[in-house]
Write a protein that holds these residues in place. Sequence first.
Motif, short mmCIF file in Angstrom:
data_model
loop_
_atom_site.label_atom_id
_atom_site.label_comp_id
_atom_site.label_asym_id
_atom_site.label_seq_id
_atom_site.Cartn_x
_atom_site.Cartn_y
_atom_site.Cartn_z
N SER A 25 0.85 -1.20 0.00
CA SER A 25 0.00 0.00 0.00
C SER A 25 0.88 1.24 0.00
O SER A 25 1.60 1.49 0.96
CB SER A 25 -0.88 0.03 1.26
N GLU A 26 0.77 2.01 -1.07
CA GLU A 26 1.62 3.19 -1.24
C GLU A 26 0.78 4.46 -1.09
O GLU A 26 -0.44 4.44 -1.30
CB GLU A 26 2.25 3.12 -2.64
N HIS A 27 1.46 5.56 -0.80
CA HIS A 27 0.78 6.87 -0.85
C HIS A 27 0.63 7.23 -2.33
O HIS A 27 1.48 7.92 -2.90
CB HIS A 27 1.61 7.92 -0.11
N GLY A 71 7.23 1.56 -2.83
CA GLY A 71 7.07 2.29 -4.09
C GLY A 71 7.94 3.55 -4.21
O GLY A 71 8.77 3.88 -3.37
N CYS A 72 7.75 4.18 -5.35
CA CYS A 72 8.51 5.39 -5.66
C CYS A 72 8.37 6.43 -4.55
O CYS A 72 9.29 7.21 -4.29
CB CYS A 72 8.05 5.97 -6.99
N PHE A 73 7.21 6.43 -3.89
CA PHE A 73 6.98 7.41 -2.82
C PHE A 73 8.00 7.22 -1.69
O PHE A 73 8.40 8.20 -1.03
CB PHE A 73 5.55 7.26 -2.29
N ASN A 173 13.90 1.60 -2.79
CA ASN A 173 12.97 0.98 -3.73
C ASN A 173 13.33 1.39 -5.15
O ASN A 173 13.59 2.57 -5.42
CB ASN A 173 11.53 1.46 -3.44
N GLU A 174 13.35 0.44 -6.04
CA GLU A 174 13.63 0.72 -7.46
C GLU A 174 14.75 1.75 -7.60
O GLU A 174 14.60 2.77 -8.29
CB GLU A 174 12.35 1.15 -8.20
N ASN A 175 15.88 1.49 -6.97
CA ASN A 175 16.98 2.46 -7.04
C ASN A 175 17.62 2.50 -8.41
O ASN A 175 18.40 3.41 -8.72
CB ASN A 175 17.99 2.18 -5.91
N TYR A 239 7.92 -7.21 -11.04
CA TYR A 239 7.46 -7.55 -12.40
C TYR A 239 5.97 -7.28 -12.51
O TYR A 239 5.17 -7.84 -11.76
CB TYR A 239 7.76 -9.01 -12.74
N TYR A 240 5.61 -6.45 -13.47
CA TYR A 240 4.20 -6.14 -13.74
C TYR A 240 3.78 -6.77 -15.07
O TYR A 240 4.57 -6.82 -16.02
CB TYR A 240 3.99 -4.62 -13.81
N THR A 241 2.54 -7.20 -15.12
CA THR A 241 1.96 -7.74 -16.35
C THR A 241 1.28 -6.59 -17.10
O THR A 241 0.26 -6.07 -16.63
CB THR A 241 0.94 -8.84 -16.02
N ASP A 296 8.18 -8.00 -4.30
CA ASP A 296 7.34 -7.08 -3.53
C ASP A 296 6.54 -6.09 -4.39
O ASP A 296 5.91 -5.19 -3.83
CB ASP A 296 8.11 -6.41 -2.39
N GLU A 297 6.55 -6.29 -5.69
CA GLU A 297 5.59 -5.59 -6.56
C GLU A 297 5.28 -6.52 -7.73
O GLU A 297 6.19 -6.86 -8.50
CB GLU A 297 6.14 -4.26 -7.06
N TRP A 298 4.04 -6.92 -7.84
CA TRP A 298 3.59 -7.73 -8.98
C TRP A 298 2.11 -7.48 -9.20
O TRP A 298 1.41 -7.03 -8.30
CB TRP A 298 3.87 -9.22 -8.75
#
Length: 497
Positions: A25-27, A71-73, A173-175, A239-241, A296-298
Motif C-alpha cells: 500500500s503506497e501513498h 514504491g517510488c513514494f 525501492n527501485e533504485n 514484475y508487472y503484467t 514485492d511488486e507484482w
Amino acid sequence: MAQRVVLHTDIRKGTINRNIYGHFSEHLGRCIYEGIWVGEDSPIPNTKGIRNDVVEALKEIKVPVLRWPGGCFADEYHWKDGIGAREGRKRMINTHWGGTVENNHFGTHEFMELCAMLECEPYINGNVGSGTVQEMSEWVEYLTFNGVSPMAELRAKNGREEAWAVKYFGVGNENWGCGGNMRPEYYADLYRQYQTYVRNYGDNRIHRIACGPNADDYQWMEVLMREATRFMDSITLHYYTVPGATWEQKGAATGFDTAEYFTTLEKALRMEELVTRHSVIMDKYDPEKRVGLIVDEWGTWYDVEPGTNPGFLYQQNSIRDALVAGLTLNIFHKHSDRVRMANIAQTINVLQAVILTEGEKMLLTPTYHVFNMYKVHQDAELLDLTLDSGSYSFDGKEIPEVSASASVTAEGVIHVSLCNLNHASAAVLPLELRGLAGQAVDIAGTTLAGATIDAHNSFSEPEAVVPQPFTAFKLEGDTVTVELPAMSVTVLEITPK
Ligand code: AHR
C-alpha cells in the motif's frame, strides 16, 4: 498429450511461506487516503481514522504482511513529516503520483496501528534515493528502541511509550529507476553503507531487504549478489503484467478483446522464467538459499479508467485478473524454497487491487476472491504435483491451458488450486491421488468463473463475479476427474476420512 495431474500426497516439498500472500500500500492515488485512511471525523465508519469495512475485508483474507509507504513514494518520504499532532504535519506535493497535496496525516503511528488491526507484519521501506543514512537509522531507532535515546523519547512524546516490533525493512525501492537512477555497483555500495545503520535493538531482529532488479535485469541481480550477499536477508524483484506493447498503450482493464486476454495471461506466465533465472544467479552466490527472493511488486498494470487522474493508477479488475493472481500464486508456491514473500500491487484502488472504494462504498474484486480461496495454502506444506497440461492456443500462439498447485495443512487437509486459462472451453482433468494408501476422502470445492472475458464487479453490480460451490467432479478409485469451467479459478479441498 492428454491432460492430467498426478498428485503425490505423501511427498512434501517445503513450506509455502504465508508472506507470499502479502500486500503493498503506497501513498498513491486513493490507496491510503480514502482506501484506508478517512480520518477520525469522517462519516465513513472508522476506528482511529481507519475504515472499518476495509479492515474487516482484509482480515478475512488473512493479510500476513503489508509493505509501506512505497514504491517510488518511499524514496521521497521523510518519516519525520508524518509524526506528531496531525494539524501540524508538513504538507507536501506527491510529485510521483498525480501532484496532489500529501498532508502526512497517515504516518508511522497510523501505519503501525493499521498493522495491529490487521494482525499482520509491517514491512517498512526506507528512503535511499533522497534520504540520509541518519534519517533511516533514526527511523529504525524510533520504531524499535526501548530505552533512553532521542528517538525513543520523541516516540513517547507522540503517545507511544513502547517500541514496536518491526521485522521487515527495505533499504530503498527501485533504485535503478525512481529511487535514484543508480547503477547496480553504486547502489550495492550504498546498500552496504545504509544497512549498517539499520540496527537491531533489544530483541528486535531486522530482516534487511536489498532493492533487487526490475523484471529481467539479470545484471542488477548479479552485481547485488556478488557485492552484497552477506549484508542482506532478502532481495526484491518487481514484475508487472502489461498487456500492451508500450507504456503509452498498456490496454484497458475491461472491454478488451480475446487477443489481449490471451497476451495478458501469456505475459503473466513469464513470472516462472523470471523467478527461475534470478534464482539461478542467487544460487551461485548463496547455494544454501539463506537469502530470500521477495517479489514485492507484482500484478497487472493497465491504462487508468477513463476520466480518472493518470497519476492515480486506478483500474477495474476482472476475471482475467483473477486468473493472473491464481497462476502467479501457483508459480510462487512452486518456488517457495526461494520466494519467501510477495506483495501484490496494490491493496486498494491502485493497479491490481483486491478492494475498490467509492466514497463510503466498497467492493471486493475477483482478485480478492482468489486471495480468499487460496488463503488455505498459507504456511501449508507444498505437495509434489506433476501436471501434463494440454495447451491453450490463440492466433498461432500457445500457453498451458491449466495452472495447478497443491498443499497439505498441519491437520492433513489437502488443497489443490487449479486455473483454467481457456476463455472458450471447460478443461476436463483427471487428478490422480497417490500416496493415500486406500484411505477414503471427502471432497469439496469452490470456483470463481466469469461469463465473459472481462466479467467484473462494479458498484452497481458488486457480486457479478463471486465464488460458487464447485460440484463438477467425480471420484473413481484414486482418481478425481474435475471439469473446470472456462476462465475459472478453483480450489478443491480433499479431506482424508
Ligand atoms: O506500484 C506502482 C509503482 O510501480 C511503484 O511506486 C514503483 O515502485 C513501481 O514502479
